[in-house]
Design a protein around this motif. Structure first.
Motif, PDB file in Angstrom:
ATOM      1  N   LEU A  13     -13.512  -4.196 -31.770  1.00 38.96           N
ATOM      2  CA  LEU A  13     -14.956  -4.339 -31.903  1.00 38.96           C
ATOM      3  C   LEU A  13     -15.505  -3.344 -32.645  1.00 38.96           C
ATOM      4  CD1 LEU A  13     -17.935  -5.057 -30.738  1.00 38.96           C
ATOM      5  CD2 LEU A  13     -17.220  -3.543 -29.103  1.00 38.96           C
ATOM      6  N   ASP A  14     -16.442  -3.467 -33.607  1.00 37.38           N
ATOM      7  CA  ASP A  14     -16.802  -2.403 -34.516  1.00 37.38           C
ATOM      8  C   ASP A  14     -18.309  -2.559 -34.757  1.00 37.38           C
ATOM      9  OD1 ASP A  14     -16.911  -0.578 -36.431  1.00 37.38           O
ATOM     10  OD2 ASP A  14     -15.011  -1.293 -37.600  1.00 37.38           O
ATOM     11  N   PHE A  15     -19.190  -1.609 -35.054  1.00 39.02           N
ATOM     12  CA  PHE A  15     -20.365  -1.600 -35.292  1.00 39.02           C
ATOM     13  C   PHE A  15     -20.911  -1.197 -36.658  1.00 39.02           C
ATOM     14  CE2 PHE A  15     -19.477  -0.665 -30.730  1.00 39.02           C
ATOM     15  CZ  PHE A  15     -20.432  -1.233 -30.413  1.00 39.02           C
ATOM     16  N   ARG A  21     -23.182  -5.248 -33.629  1.00 39.53           N
ATOM     17  CA  ARG A  21     -21.664  -5.050 -33.469  1.00 39.53           C
ATOM     18  C   ARG A  21     -20.963  -6.617 -34.004  1.00 39.53           C
ATOM     19  NH1 ARG A  21     -20.603  -5.945 -27.061  1.00 39.53           N
ATOM     20  NH2 ARG A  21     -21.627  -8.029 -26.891  1.00 39.53           N
ATOM     21  N   TYR A  23     -16.743  -8.423 -34.561  1.00 38.11           N
ATOM     22  CA  TYR A  23     -15.229  -8.662 -34.097  1.00 38.11           C
ATOM     23  C   TYR A  23     -14.535  -8.714 -35.300  1.00 38.11           C
ATOM     24  CZ  TYR A  23     -16.956  -8.426 -29.104  1.00 38.11           C
ATOM     25  OH  TYR A  23     -17.531  -7.915 -28.198  1.00 38.11           O
TER      26      TYR A  23
END
Length: 182
Positions: A13-15, A21, A23
């Motif tokens: 998961l990243d933002f 967000r 993936y």
């Protein structure tokens, strides 16, 4: 392909800079590179639970190092430089030597001259990948040079690695807000 000897586990998961967000940005970018012919460590999304916590989505990946090189090329006789280095890394000497070579190369630097030192096909794969995928911190890949001369005729070539800051919405191409290179 030989079995993987060493792996890493990473959050998937990243933002983005605006808080959205998403993936698997690094894995998608590596797949784009692989489709262009680039070498990249194998990865797989996994559900992982640690110490009784509920499972989360992670990425299980092939560790990049001596074992990777031996598994893919049959030996460990390589110079290996990560684009992302910590202060005091032993490969800093190799990195500085390349920067010095570039600074001292005849002007204009021609493709023919660069091709004697660098695998321009793999360099182009890397460049097309990071530009297409809007990778915010561009130079994270690893450069390798086969000291035996078998791979890429002993020239520097690239392995895709650490593209987690890809697919960012401009102008926030970096979660650190300081690297708006793309």
């Amino acid at each position: 392909t030989a079995p993987i000897a060493r792996v890493y586990l990473d959050e998937s998961l990243d933002f983005d800079g605006d808080g959205r967000r998403y993936y698997f940005p690094g894995e998608l970018t590596s797949e784009v590179g692989r489709r262009l012919g680039a070498l990249a460590p194998r990865t797989r999304p996994v559900r992982f639970s640690l110490n009784g916590e509920g499972p989360s989505i992670y990425v299980l990946g092939e560790h990049l190092g001596d074992e990777f090189l031996e598994r893919h090329f049959g030996h460990r006789n390589f110079d290996f430089v990560r684009g992302k280095r910590e202060a005091g890394d032993p490969d800093e000497v190799l990195w500085r030597a390349e920067i010095e070579w570039i600074h001292s190369a005849p002007r204009p630097l021609t493709a023919a001259l660069a091709a004697r030192r660098y695998d321009l096909d793999r360099f182009t794969d890397w460049l097309a990948t990071v530009l297409f995928c809007a990778t915010g911190d561009l130079y994270q890949d690893a450069m390798i040079r086969d000291r035996s001369g078998e791979l890429a005729a002993g020239r520097w070539t690239w392995i895709h690695w650490d593209h987690d800051m890809s697919f960012r919405a401009p102008p926030c191409t970096s979660r650190f807000r300081r690297q708006n290179e793309v």
